[in-house]
Write a protein that holds these residues in place. Sequence first.
Motif, short mmCIF file in Angstrom:
data_model
loop_
_atom_site.label_atom_id
_atom_site.label_comp_id
_atom_site.label_asym_id
_atom_site.label_seq_id
_atom_site.Cartn_x
_atom_site.Cartn_y
_atom_site.Cartn_z
N VAL A 194 -12.01 12.13 3.39
CA VAL A 194 -10.56 12.31 3.31
C VAL A 194 -10.09 13.19 2.17
CG1 VAL A 194 -10.21 10.05 4.39
CG2 VAL A 194 -10.18 10.23 1.90
N GLY A 195 -10.97 13.52 1.21
CA GLY A 195 -10.55 14.26 0.03
C GLY A 195 -10.28 13.32 -1.13
N ALA A 196 -9.74 13.85 -2.22
CA ALA A 196 -9.50 13.03 -3.41
C ALA A 196 -8.48 13.70 -4.31
CB ALA A 196 -10.80 12.78 -4.17
N GLN B 257 4.51 4.92 6.74
CA GLN B 257 4.47 5.62 5.46
C GLN B 257 5.89 6.08 5.11
OE1 GLN B 257 1.84 8.84 4.70
NE2 GLN B 257 0.05 7.84 5.63
N LEU B 258 6.29 5.83 3.88
CA LEU B 258 7.53 6.37 3.34
C LEU B 258 7.15 7.22 2.12
CD1 LEU B 258 9.77 3.18 3.46
CD2 LEU B 258 9.43 4.88 5.24
N TRP B 259 7.99 8.21 1.81
CA TRP B 259 7.69 9.06 0.66
C TRP B 259 8.94 9.28 -0.17
CZ3 TRP B 259 9.39 14.12 -0.49
CH2 TRP B 259 10.20 14.73 0.48
N ALA C 257 7.63 9.43 6.35
CA ALA C 257 6.69 10.56 6.36
C ALA C 257 6.46 11.01 7.79
CB ALA C 257 5.37 10.14 5.72
N ARG C 258 6.11 12.26 7.93
CA ARG C 258 5.89 12.83 9.26
C ARG C 258 4.53 12.42 9.80
NH1 ARG C 258 7.34 18.00 8.34
NH2 ARG C 258 5.25 18.66 7.76
N ARG C 259 4.52 12.00 11.06
CA ARG C 259 3.27 11.68 11.76
C ARG C 259 2.74 12.93 12.46
NH1 ARG C 259 5.92 6.49 12.10
NH2 ARG C 259 4.44 4.80 11.76
N PRO C 260 1.42 12.99 12.72
CA PRO C 260 0.39 12.02 12.31
C PRO C 260 0.06 12.18 10.83
CG PRO C 260 -0.65 13.84 13.45
CD PRO C 260 0.84 14.08 13.55
N TYR C 261 -0.25 11.07 10.20
CA TYR C 261 -0.54 11.10 8.78
C TYR C 261 -1.81 11.86 8.45
CZ TYR C 261 2.83 7.23 9.01
OH TYR C 261 3.94 6.46 9.25
N THR C 262 -2.66 12.04 9.42
CA THR C 262 -3.92 12.77 9.20
C THR C 262 -3.70 14.26 8.95
OG1 THR C 262 -4.13 13.00 11.59
CG2 THR C 262 -5.28 11.15 10.57
N ASP C 263 -2.50 14.77 9.24
CA ASP C 263 -2.25 16.20 9.10
C ASP C 263 -2.05 16.64 7.65
OD1 ASP C 263 -2.52 16.64 11.76
OD2 ASP C 263 -0.40 17.01 12.17
N ALA C 264 -1.66 15.72 6.79
CA ALA C 264 -1.36 16.08 5.40
C ALA C 264 -2.44 15.55 4.46
CB ALA C 264 0.00 15.52 4.98
N GLU C 265 -2.84 16.38 3.51
CA GLU C 265 -3.91 15.99 2.60
C GLU C 265 -3.57 14.74 1.81
OE1 GLU C 265 -7.00 18.24 -0.43
OE2 GLU C 265 -4.95 18.99 -0.25
N ARG C 266 -2.32 14.67 1.31
CA ARG C 266 -1.96 13.49 0.54
C ARG C 266 -2.00 12.22 1.40
NH1 ARG C 266 1.80 17.18 -1.75
NH2 ARG C 266 1.37 17.57 -3.94
N SER C 267 -1.66 12.34 2.67
CA SER C 267 -1.68 11.18 3.55
C SER C 267 -3.10 10.71 3.80
CB SER C 267 -1.02 11.53 4.89
OG SER C 267 0.34 11.81 4.72
N ARG C 268 -4.04 11.64 3.86
CA ARG C 268 -5.42 11.25 4.08
C ARG C 268 -6.02 10.60 2.84
NH1 ARG C 268 -5.45 16.54 6.23
NH2 ARG C 268 -6.61 17.32 4.42
N ALA D 125 0.81 -1.21 0.00
CA ALA D 125 0.00 0.00 0.00
C ALA D 125 0.84 1.25 0.00
CB ALA D 125 -0.91 0.01 1.22
N LEU D 126 0.28 2.32 -0.59
CA LEU D 126 0.87 3.65 -0.54
C LEU D 126 -0.03 4.56 0.26
CD1 LEU D 126 2.17 4.57 -4.07
CD2 LEU D 126 3.44 4.15 -2.02
N ALA D 127 0.56 5.50 0.92
CA ALA D 127 -0.25 6.51 1.58
C ALA D 127 0.30 7.87 1.27
CB ALA D 127 -0.27 6.30 3.08
#
Length: 475
Positions: free
Chosen positions: A236-238, A270-272, A109-120, A11-13
Amino acid sequence: MPRTLVTTLTALAGVAFALPAAADRPPHATPAQPPIVPGHDQGWGAESSPLMHPGQAVRYWTPDKQAKANAADLPEILPSQAAAAQRRRSVPAAQRLTPGGDANGYAPARRPYTDAERSRITGRLFFVNARGRGDSCSASVVRSAVELLVVTAAHCVYSAPAGAASGSWHSSFAFVPAYDGRAAGERQREPYGRWGGRRAWKPDGYTGTTGGDWNSIYDVALIEVGKKARTLQDAVGAFTPMRNQGGRHTIVTSGYPGLLGRKPYDGRDQLWCLARTRPARMLGAAHAKLETGNCHLSKGHSGGPWVLQGTNDLIGVLSAGTENSEADGFSVANTLTTDSYGAIVTKADPGGVYDALSVKVAGPARPVRRGDATTVTATVTMSGLMAAAQVPLTLTVPPGTSLGALNGAACRPAERTATCVIDAVRPGRPVTVSAQVHVARDAKPWLPISAHVTSTPLDPSQRDNTSVSSIATQR
């Protein structure tokens, strides 16, 4: 050393990080090479999986099963590659663009992943493969009318195992946006919940043959997840899918490499990676595939998004790559073409409007004195759910006039016709191309100026693809 190309499943996030200055447009396009626009008889078709029960997948993928999910097997590393595998120098230091990137070009990637739009928007996709084993891929939410679509690679939904007479659909799809495998509790590990799959679609040109059809331009798929109190897109957005034929881009990709026991490549983080792309160097399919040597993973992130840096424009999904034992490792993504992504999205989202391009040409409000020059504009608009890169535009002026300077696109002018290519047209963001028009002293009183924008079979109406406006002249 041989170059072994393999598909990967993990998976990617999305990611939370600071990037260098954004490149908010696709690469400069050459008017002499307009995009290929296939007709309905050129690979245009899609197949869907049987209907599934989203609730069953949600219940099946318990935290324990998620922790045991792995990526698909890769070909055995050849003895000549073993020493390189130990050094893990697949991306030379000079090619690593990601700040703090490792030997594969990736960084946490920086946590929490919920903070970044791409992560969501991006998350981990769990499923039971055709052999009955729990696996994972990457996937991301993509704009749609139903607001429930997730895009991934076709080999993440369908395969034909070695010796099988035909392909089979995977099952029990569960998408977890912003999955955090190291979070203390289930609510933190799955901040937006678990979304079970209802149906999957793939282009009918994808066969799922052994090796994952890594050379297929049709390695892209869509999954519709089940409904909840609100849609997945609302939660989460798109990403905005961008129709394109490849090229040179600066992109961001991220994911959850799934080698159990190998930190940080154990599917829990998550890695980026930041990368520059080039047309893929295989099978003459450069118009439908992208390649980068900046990011390179083994057993990881197939189906994950390649997003233009500084935007939410999805230009491709990860399809394949070389094993990370190779010093010149690379990864490959399928672009979103009309006959691959277009074929499946029209089936998965029949109520959605995609690629609805239109053009409006306008001249001066007052008459132009003959012998003088004036400016005309052609405004191109995208009304659909999809963006488009490298959009061809043609401007034509009548006898008694000639074209001068043009601005707003890459144009190749002749005396009375200019062939242009607009870098990108995005929904809700019209692009205006202006042209200087010289009016001859013997010009007629009325001079028709026309503009035509090239669309695709995804456009529900071609009537607004051509516009004409007349310039009044006076002595």
